[in-house]
Design an enzyme around this catalytic site. Structure first.
Site, PDB file in Angstrom:
ATOM      1  N   CYS A 137       2.100  16.204   4.035  1.00 11.78           N
ATOM      2  CA  CYS A 137       1.838  17.584   4.430  1.00 11.78           C
ATOM      3  C   CYS A 137       1.953  18.505   3.213  1.00 11.78           C
ATOM      4  CB  CYS A 137       2.845  18.004   5.502  1.00 11.78           C
ATOM      5  SG  CYS A 137       2.841  16.922   6.928  1.00 11.78           S
TER       6      CYS A 137
ATOM      7  N   ARG B 120      -5.164  17.359  -0.548  1.00  5.11           N
ATOM      8  CA  ARG B 120      -4.185  16.358  -0.134  1.00  5.11           C
ATOM      9  C   ARG B 120      -4.542  15.744   1.217  1.00  5.11           C
ATOM     10  NH1 ARG B 120       1.198  17.873  -2.289  1.00  5.11           N
ATOM     11  NH2 ARG B 120       2.163  17.483  -0.279  1.00  5.11           N
TER      12      ARG B 120
ATOM     13  N   TRP C 122      -0.491  16.538   7.761  1.00  7.60           N
ATOM     14  CA  TRP C 122      -1.107  15.201   7.798  1.00  7.60           C
ATOM     15  C   TRP C 122      -0.301  14.452   8.847  1.00  7.60           C
ATOM     16  CZ3 TRP C 122      -4.988  12.126   5.969  1.00  7.60           C
ATOM     17  CH2 TRP C 122      -4.807  10.742   6.061  1.00  7.60           C
TER      18      TRP C 122
ATOM     19  N   ASN D 167       7.719  18.834   5.391  1.00 10.38           N
ATOM     20  CA  ASN D 167       6.976  17.720   4.812  1.00 10.38           C
ATOM     21  C   ASN D 167       7.959  16.562   4.704  1.00 10.38           C
ATOM     22  OD1 ASN D 167       5.166  16.038   3.559  1.00 10.38           O
ATOM     23  ND2 ASN D 167       5.404  16.965   1.525  1.00 10.38           N
ATOM     24  N   GLY D 168       7.593  15.421   5.274  1.00 13.25           N
ATOM     25  CA  GLY D 168       8.465  14.236   5.210  1.00 13.25           C
ATOM     26  C   GLY D 168       8.540  13.602   6.587  1.00 13.25           C
TER      27      GLY D 168
ATOM     28  N   GLU E 230      -7.797  -9.366  -3.820  1.00 17.43           N
ATOM     29  CA  GLU E 230      -7.608  -7.918  -3.956  1.00 17.43           C
ATOM     30  C   GLU E 230      -7.703  -7.499  -5.417  1.00 17.43           C
ATOM     31  OE1 GLU E 230      -7.809  -5.547  -2.127  1.00 17.43           O
ATOM     32  OE2 GLU E 230      -6.901  -3.890  -3.190  1.00 17.43           O
TER      33      GLU E 230
ATOM     34  N   LYS F 265     -10.429  -4.698  -6.781  1.00 16.87           N
ATOM     35  CA  LYS F 265      -9.990  -3.497  -7.518  1.00 16.87           C
ATOM     36  C   LYS F 265     -10.770  -3.354  -8.816  1.00 16.87           C
ATOM     37  CE  LYS F 265      -8.271  -1.287  -5.176  1.00 16.87           C
ATOM     38  NZ  LYS F 265      -8.526  -1.941  -3.956  1.00 16.87           N
TER      39      LYS F 265
ATOM     40  N   GLU G 125     -14.656  -2.665  -8.159  1.00 15.65           N
ATOM     41  CA  GLU G 125     -15.119  -1.419  -7.524  1.00 15.65           C
ATOM     42  C   GLU G 125     -14.890  -0.192  -8.404  1.00 15.65           C
ATOM     43  OE1 GLU G 125     -13.233  -0.191  -3.883  1.00 15.65           O
ATOM     44  OE2 GLU G 125     -11.385  -1.197  -4.400  1.00 15.65           O
TER      45      GLU G 125
ATOM     46  N   HIS H 172     -15.125 -27.373  -8.730  1.00 17.68           N
ATOM     47  CA  HIS H 172     -16.257 -27.804  -7.892  1.00 17.68           C
ATOM     48  C   HIS H 172     -17.495 -26.964  -8.142  1.00 17.68           C
ATOM     49  CE1 HIS H 172     -13.691 -30.590  -5.721  1.00 17.68           C
ATOM     50  NE2 HIS H 172     -12.769 -29.634  -5.687  1.00 17.68           N
TER      51      HIS H 172
ATOM     52  N   LYS I 130     -15.057   6.399   0.891  1.00 19.59           N
ATOM     53  CA  LYS I 130     -13.665   6.112   1.226  1.00 19.59           C
ATOM     54  C   LYS I 130     -13.563   5.469   2.609  1.00 19.59           C
ATOM     55  CE  LYS I 130      -9.256   5.950   0.750  1.00 19.59           C
ATOM     56  NZ  LYS I 130      -8.732   4.854  -0.112  1.00 19.59           N
TER      57      LYS I 130
HETATM   58  C1  AGP Z   1     -10.725  -0.832  -1.003  1.00 20.99           C
HETATM   59  O1  AGP Z   1     -10.340  -0.420  -2.308  1.00 20.99           O
HETATM   60  C2  AGP Z   1     -12.122  -0.415  -0.674  1.00 20.99           C
HETATM   61  N1  AGP Z   1     -12.258   0.981  -0.816  1.00 20.99           N
HETATM   62  C3  AGP Z   1     -12.627  -0.970   0.654  1.00 20.99           C
HETATM   63  O2  AGP Z   1     -12.723  -2.372   0.507  1.00 20.99           O
HETATM   64  C4  AGP Z   1     -11.770  -0.691   1.905  1.00 20.99           C
HETATM   65  O3  AGP Z   1     -10.579  -1.427   1.833  1.00 20.99           O
HETATM   66  C5  AGP Z   1     -12.560  -1.159   3.139  1.00 20.99           C
HETATM   67  O4  AGP Z   1     -13.748  -0.406   3.215  1.00 20.99           O
HETATM   68  C6  AGP Z   1     -11.774  -1.005   4.446  1.00 20.99           C
HETATM   69  O5  AGP Z   1     -11.478   0.343   4.657  1.00 20.99           O
HETATM   70  P1  AGP Z   1     -10.398   0.720   5.782  1.00 20.99           P
HETATM   71  O6  AGP Z   1      -9.101   0.130   5.341  1.00 20.99           O
HETATM   72  O7  AGP Z   1     -10.379   2.210   5.816  1.00 20.99           O
HETATM   73  O8  AGP Z   1     -10.861   0.112   7.075  1.00 20.99           O
END
Ligand code: AGP
Length: 609
Positions: free
Chosen positions: A2, A27, A75, A101-102, A482, A486, A489, A505, A604
């Site tokens: 928040c 934020r 939030w 906030n918290g 993961e 990272k 992307e 393989h 996002k």
């Molecule tokens: C992760 O860094 C990516 N932005 C993407 O893979 C993300 O994790 C995926 O689109 C799932 O999103 P969500 O967790 O909001 O469902």
């Protein structure tokens, strides 16, 4: 998280508060409000939605010309986004208004305590107990009332407080949550973050842990937790607004990487009772339902799916039932074999990923029980799940997830242990020990984050590489997925995650002089195999960075570079191993001058199929 703002001076507070709240919009929030105090009492205006909506309902107040007020962007963590759940919270007596906030971890017991004393609550929030608790202790002395109420609070709080009887002051108090004091000419400010007040003053100081500040237009008095008056030197902020929104960090992503220890603690602690018991607050899926679960499917996309692959290894081992992690986009078309004895765990930061939402609906249509792990309160996935466990990571601004991923990881541990305990597969003392080990993660992670220079150095050696292979076995393979995503992307460097045993393989044909291979070697039972895999790729010219345990002496002699994780429990290894790999991706992208927070082609929240 928040946003809090406050103003005390000689100008009309309303436009100042509204502008300040707009500076905190980055934020993320779902509702906003302000409270103003004058001889007419405390006036509260608050609403779900944007600040522009709040502006539309504060017009008449603006004419009042109040010069003292507080404001808030919410939030949602406890209680869905709504007008009534938004802040400020005005006590029923209308004597006290609070913005918070918290997270108040013991708000349920405080509500019960206050209800026994005749208090009635109108919201689902944890924050409402703060205004009523201060009111409960208020007998004319605002500082005494705030301190007495504080003694009952557990959790994190940054507070802005107005008292009807004190029309010339704001009281501020913080523990764990950020709160800054802005010092002006004949006016003073409180804010969660610098951008809110940068337009008015660049002289600020940060309120210390459990310090209480009394702000009037003529000055700021700070009292420490012992009741002693203390002085703070102001620092001069020379950031521009853009830098200020990132808290001085270059990007939201690195800011959010650094926030991980704090938000992991925020996600774990409210669910631990007396340091030894897990209370997930499940509302629809009962312990009997969990005892009847015969299989688990974890359904998600992207990084959330990668959390599921890590959790799958732990859950299979602990629960002794089939546990699979499935890509939501595949699951929904795969004629999944699920029924009322299947628990489907949906993981999603945004709670709006369409593939994942359709996966949820497919699971429910086939009778599966559904628990979701989500970061955005009242999101579509949260609303369509039988039960939802919120990660309290706060708004995640960078497209590449880090802190949400990390809070999902630890929450899956709690869910695993809760199910195991309910099924009689983990004793209470074993759960208590596991909880203790899990709660060590934030401090262990802080240690790794303070040593980020090593990853910065390694990134400077390899930022020109064209292809990177991440290899690992068992949980290390899950983490490789993961780590590879990272890097891809945000830096646009091609990368693949491979089960180390699978490399030979076919794909090993791609390894040539200078190819970078990052070998994750934390899974002890298969370390020997990993050492052999490192030798295999080195024999073909690869450069190898190995992520290893604190006491590993075998890998050190084989890899070109080693990155050690600290001594920790097996449960903590994924959370700690991912940190250097997040940093490596970040610094590679930084060296390449990429648009780290908003990578090309990405959103996002992927709300399309
Ligand atoms: C992760 O860094 C990516 N932005 C993407 O893979 C993300 O994790 C995926 O689109 C799932 O999103 P969500 O967790 O909001 O469902």
């Amino acid at each position: 998280m928040c946003g809090i703002v406050g103003y005390v001076g000689s100008k009309n507070a309303t436009p100042i508060l509204l502008d300040a709240l707009e500076k905190l919009e980055y934020r993320g929030y779902d509702s906003a409000g302000i409270a103003l105090v004058s001889s007419n009492g405390i006036e509260v205006k608050k609403t779900r939605g944007r600040i522009s909506t709040l502006r539309s309902i504060t017009g008449e107040v603006e004419a009042g010309g109040c010069t003292v007020g507080i404001g808030h962007t919410r939030w949602a963590t406890h209680g869905e986004p709504s007008d009534v759940n938004s802040h400020p919270h005005l006590s029923r007596s209308e004597r006290v208004a609070v913005v918070h906030n918290g997270i108040i971890e013991n708000y349920i017991e405080l509500r019960e305590f206050l209800a026994e004393h005749g208090y009635v609550f109108s919201t689902e929030t944890d924050s409402e107990v703060v205004s009523e608790l201060i009111d409960y202790y208020y007998n004319g002395d605002p500082i005494e009332a705030v301190r007495k109420a504080e003694m009952q609070l557990k959790g994190s709080y940054a507070l802005g407080i107005l008292f009807k009887d004190y029309t010339d002051q704001i009281i501020a108090l913080r523990k764990d949550g950020p709160l800054i004091i802005g010092v002006g000419e004949g006016e003073n400010f409180i804010a969660s973050d610098i951008p809110a007040i940068l337009k008015h003053t660049r002289s600020i100081f940060r309120l210390g842990e459990r310090e209480l500040a009394i702000l009037t237009k003529d000055g700021v008095t700070v009292i420490d937790k012992y009741g002693e008056r203390i002085e703070h030197e102001c620092e001069h902020i020379d950031w521009d607004v853009d830098a200020a929104e990132k808290g001085g960090y270059a990007h939201f992503m690195i800011k959010e990487i650094m926030e991980q220890p704090e938000v992991i603690a925020k996600t774990i602690n409210p669910r631990i009772i007396n340091d030894k018991r897990i209370d997930l607050g499940l509302k629809r899926i009962t312990d009997d339902d969990l005892r009847g679960i015969k299989a688990i499917k974890i359904v998600a996309c992207g990084s959330a799916y990668h959390v599921g692959v890590v959790a799958k290894y732990f859950m299979k081992k602990t629960l002794g039932i089939p546990v699979e992690a499935e890509l939501a986009s595949e699951f929904r078309y795969d004629d999944p074999i699920v029924d009322e004895h299947t628990l489907v765990i949906i993981i999603s930061q945004s709670g709006e990923t369409l593939d994942t939402l359709y996966g949820l609906r497919e699971a429910r249509s086939r009778g599966a029980r559904v628990i979701s792990i989500v970061n955005v309160v009242a999101s579509s996935i949260a609303n369509e799940s039988e039960d939802v466990l919120y990660t309290w990571a706060g708004p995640e601004i960078a497209v590449a997830t880090t802190k949400a991923y990390s809070t999902q990881l630890v929450l899956m541990n709690l869910l695993n242990w809760h199910i195991a305990n309910v099924k009689g597969l983990m004793r209470d003392d074993e759960v208590a020990r596991a909880i203790t080990q899990l709660r060590e993660i934030p401090e262990q992670m802080n240690g790794m984050l303070s040593d980020h220079e090593q990853m910065q150095y390694l990134a400077s050696l390899f930022f020109n590489c064209h292809s990177v292979f991440f290899i690992g076995r068992n949980i290390d393979y899950a983490l490789s997925l993961e780590a590879s995503l990272k890097l891809k992307e945000i830096s646009y460097v091609h990368s693949e995650a491979y089960a180390a045993g699978e490399l030979k393989h076919g794909t090993i044909s791609l390894i040539e002089d200078g190819t970078l291979v990052i070998a994750l070697c934390t899974y002890r039972p298969l370390l020997e195999k990993m050492v052999s895999n490192i030798k295999e790729v080195k024999a073909r010219g690869a450069k190898v960075i190995a992520i290893i345990n604190h006491d590993d002496t075998q890998t050190e002699g084989v890899a070109d570079h080693v990155v050690r994780i600290p001594e920790c429990s097996e449960y903590a290894i994924p959370s700690l191993t991912i940190v250097p790999l997040q940093l490596f991706a970040y610094y590679i992208a930084s060296h390449k001058g990429c648009d780290i927070d908003k990578p090309r082609n990405l959103a996002k929240s992927v709300t399309v199929e």
